[in-house]
Design an enzyme around this catalytic site. Sequence first.
Site, mmCIF file in Angstrom:
data_model
loop_
_atom_site.group_PDB
_atom_site.id
_atom_site.type_symbol
_atom_site.label_atom_id
_atom_site.label_comp_id
_atom_site.label_asym_id
_atom_site.label_seq_id
_atom_site.Cartn_x
_atom_site.Cartn_y
_atom_site.Cartn_z
ATOM 1 N N TYR A 1 0.832 -1.212 0.000
ATOM 2 C CA TYR A 1 0.000 0.000 0.000
ATOM 3 C C TYR A 1 0.865 1.260 0.000
ATOM 4 O O TYR A 1 0.521 2.261 -0.621
ATOM 5 C CB TYR A 1 -1.015 -0.021 1.153
ATOM 6 C CG TYR A 1 -2.231 -0.828 0.764
ATOM 7 C CD1 TYR A 1 -3.254 -0.246 0.009
ATOM 8 C CD2 TYR A 1 -2.335 -2.170 1.081
ATOM 9 C CE1 TYR A 1 -4.341 -0.993 -0.401
ATOM 10 C CE2 TYR A 1 -3.424 -2.920 0.674
ATOM 11 C CZ TYR A 1 -4.427 -2.325 -0.064
ATOM 12 O OH TYR A 1 -5.499 -3.060 -0.493
ATOM 13 N N GLN B 1 -15.061 3.644 -7.498
ATOM 14 C CA GLN B 1 -14.441 2.487 -6.841
ATOM 15 C C GLN B 1 -12.974 2.787 -6.578
ATOM 16 O O GLN B 1 -12.289 2.003 -5.930
ATOM 17 C CB GLN B 1 -14.536 1.264 -7.763
ATOM 18 C CG GLN B 1 -15.952 0.852 -8.086
ATOM 19 C CD GLN B 1 -15.978 -0.117 -9.269
ATOM 20 O OE1 GLN B 1 -15.899 -1.329 -9.101
ATOM 21 N NE2 GLN B 1 -16.091 0.415 -10.470
ATOM 22 N N HIS C 1 -15.185 2.213 -2.149
ATOM 23 C CA HIS C 1 -14.127 1.275 -1.734
ATOM 24 C C HIS C 1 -13.117 1.932 -0.786
ATOM 25 O O HIS C 1 -12.011 1.431 -0.623
ATOM 26 C CB HIS C 1 -13.409 0.677 -2.960
ATOM 27 C CG HIS C 1 -14.242 -0.328 -3.701
ATOM 28 N ND1 HIS C 1 -13.907 -0.842 -4.942
ATOM 29 C CD2 HIS C 1 -15.417 -0.927 -3.374
ATOM 30 C CE1 HIS C 1 -14.830 -1.702 -5.334
ATOM 31 N NE2 HIS C 1 -15.764 -1.769 -4.413
ATOM 32 N N CYS D 1 -7.886 2.192 12.561
ATOM 33 C CA CYS D 1 -7.343 1.354 13.623
ATOM 34 C C CYS D 1 -7.893 -0.067 13.499
ATOM 35 O O CYS D 1 -9.066 -0.257 13.194
ATOM 36 C CB CYS D 1 -7.699 1.933 14.990
ATOM 37 S SG CYS D 1 -7.005 0.944 16.336
ATOM 38 N N CYS E 1 -2.180 3.367 15.567
ATOM 39 C CA CYS E 1 -3.211 4.277 16.077
ATOM 40 C C CYS E 1 -2.721 4.870 17.407
ATOM 41 O O CYS E 1 -1.838 4.300 18.060
ATOM 42 C CB CYS E 1 -4.484 3.462 16.298
ATOM 43 S SG CYS E 1 -5.840 4.369 17.065
ATOM 44 N N GLY F 1 -14.572 3.338 -17.301
ATOM 45 C CA GLY F 1 -13.300 2.703 -16.948
ATOM 46 C C GLY F 1 -13.388 1.664 -15.850
ATOM 47 O O GLY F 1 -12.494 1.568 -15.019
ATOM 48 N N THR F 2 -14.463 0.898 -15.874
ATOM 49 C CA THR F 2 -14.534 -0.219 -14.915
ATOM 50 C C THR F 2 -14.860 -1.498 -15.665
ATOM 51 O O THR F 2 -15.672 -1.490 -16.599
ATOM 52 C CB THR F 2 -15.560 0.025 -13.788
ATOM 53 O OG1 THR F 2 -15.629 -1.160 -12.974
ATOM 54 C CG2 THR F 2 -16.940 0.372 -14.291
ATOM 55 N N ALA G 1 -10.879 7.090 -21.873
ATOM 56 C CA ALA G 1 -11.740 8.015 -21.121
ATOM 57 C C ALA G 1 -11.268 9.465 -21.307
ATOM 58 O O ALA G 1 -12.082 10.379 -21.432
ATOM 59 C CB ALA G 1 -11.733 7.638 -19.639
HETATM 60 P P1 OAD Z 1 -10.349 -3.103 -13.477
HETATM 61 O O1 OAD Z 1 -8.867 -3.129 -13.528
HETATM 62 O O2 OAD Z 1 -11.077 -4.368 -13.186
HETATM 63 O O3 OAD Z 1 -10.933 -2.551 -14.843
HETATM 64 C C1 OAD Z 1 -10.419 -1.413 -15.457
HETATM 65 C C2 OAD Z 1 -11.248 -1.141 -16.700
HETATM 66 O O4 OAD Z 1 -10.808 0.076 -17.260
HETATM 67 C C3 OAD Z 1 -11.135 -2.205 -17.793
HETATM 68 O O5 OAD Z 1 -12.443 -2.540 -18.235
HETATM 69 C C4 OAD Z 1 -10.351 -1.499 -18.902
HETATM 70 O O6 OAD Z 1 -10.774 -1.914 -20.206
HETATM 71 C C5 OAD Z 1 -10.708 -0.064 -18.669
HETATM 72 N N1 OAD Z 1 -9.700 0.926 -19.085
HETATM 73 C C6 OAD Z 1 -8.348 0.863 -18.945
HETATM 74 N N2 OAD Z 1 -7.780 1.999 -19.354
HETATM 75 C C7 OAD Z 1 -8.775 2.814 -19.770
HETATM 76 C C8 OAD Z 1 -8.830 4.132 -20.302
HETATM 77 N N3 OAD Z 1 -7.734 4.863 -20.483
HETATM 78 N N4 OAD Z 1 -10.061 4.652 -20.610
HETATM 79 C C9 OAD Z 1 -11.186 3.916 -20.431
HETATM 80 N N5 OAD Z 1 -11.193 2.675 -19.930
HETATM 81 C C10 OAD Z 1 -10.015 2.132 -19.601
HETATM 82 O O7 OAD Z 1 -10.732 -1.932 -12.441
HETATM 83 P P2 OAD Z 1 -12.099 -1.720 -11.645
HETATM 84 O O8 OAD Z 1 -13.266 -2.066 -12.486
HETATM 85 O O9 OAD Z 1 -12.024 -0.367 -11.057
HETATM 86 O O10 OAD Z 1 -11.334 -3.252 -5.566
HETATM 87 O O11 OAD Z 1 -11.951 -2.789 -10.503
HETATM 88 C C11 OAD Z 1 -12.926 -2.870 -9.523
HETATM 89 C C12 OAD Z 1 -12.308 -3.208 -8.194
HETATM 90 O O12 OAD Z 1 -11.506 -4.373 -8.301
HETATM 91 C C13 OAD Z 1 -11.343 -2.157 -7.664
HETATM 92 O O13 OAD Z 1 -12.000 -1.094 -6.991
HETATM 93 C C14 OAD Z 1 -10.512 -2.948 -6.708
HETATM 94 C C15 OAD Z 1 -10.275 -4.179 -7.562
HETATM 95 O O14 OAD Z 1 -9.987 -5.341 -6.869
HETATM 96 C C16 OAD Z 1 -10.832 -3.191 -4.345
HETATM 97 O O15 OAD Z 1 -9.671 -2.922 -4.129
HETATM 98 C C17 OAD Z 1 -11.840 -3.466 -3.283
#
Ligand code: OAD
Length: 239
Positions: A65, A99, A117, A125, A145, A184-185, A228
């Site tokens: 981290y 997220q 998230h 803590c 803490c 972007g998810t 994006a």
């Molecule tokens: P992911 O890494 O699963 O997905 C990222 C997405 O962004 C993919 O669908 C890519 O195609 C897309 N992408 C990458 N670059 C891009 C760009 N420049 N423009 C547009 N799209 C782009 O990430 P998340 O969906 O955020 O959780 O993942 C969800 C959760 O899984 C995170 O919050 C984290 C992880 O484990 C925790 O840590 C609890």
Amino acid sequence: MSLEQARALVQRASSIAILTGAGISAESGIPTFRGAAGLWKQFRPEDLATPQAFRRDPNVVWEWYDWRRSQIDQAAPNAGHLALADLERRVPSLALVTQNVDGLHQKAGSRSVIEVHGSIWALRCSQCERSWVDRSVPLPLVPHCACGAMARPGVVWFGEQLPREPWLAAEKAAVGCDVFLVVGTSAAVYPAAGLADTARSAGAKVIEVNLDKTGISDMVYFSLIGLAGDILPKLVGGG
Ligand code: OAD
């Protein structure tokens, strides 16, 4: 539907909700989780992002981290973050559910950010549940803490519940919007990924912006494929 038509939908909306994921920060140099260059290709989440991993080896978890904090600390918001911050100033009601734990939406000027998230800048803590913000980079490892117990990163780990207030606010935003933007998810992690369906069921037009097709591309009203940072200024920009 064309980008112009999607843009008209956004410009007409009086209430917009947005769900962002790691992809929006990719152009700021922060790695995503999935995909070829994703963090979960290089690291095992069960070693770093679970309560069990933290109990087993808090040092290893904190080192990871702390490395991510230093990476994020160097990053600046990109055109995608800035376009969403600008949109917020022009729409009567906007909620930005993220997220992401990087804080780049806030750095770009967005105010209505709902972090489902948690935040990588928050510490919590492990005993007394006190939480606080510490932006030092690097952190003293392992941080503690004031009560003497170890602190943990203030983020949601696999197997954990989402923080209640932000989650309720996110659901409310999804149910109450005219347009729901998903940016972007991979839409692979629930319950956040389910918000698009919640919004659609409540009557919103769901517009997705992603480099690739995702698990929800077939259910959305319109899917825009590309960066994006390229698409958002065209889709939501003023002018
Ligand atoms: P992911 O890494 O699963 O997905 C990222 C997405 O962004 C993919 O669908 C890519 O195609 C897309 N992408 C990458 N670059 C891009 C760009 N420049 N423009 C547009 N799209 C782009 O990430 P998340 O969906 O955020 O959780 O993942 C969800 C959760 O899984 C995170 O919050 C984290 C992880 O484990 C925790 O840590 C609890």
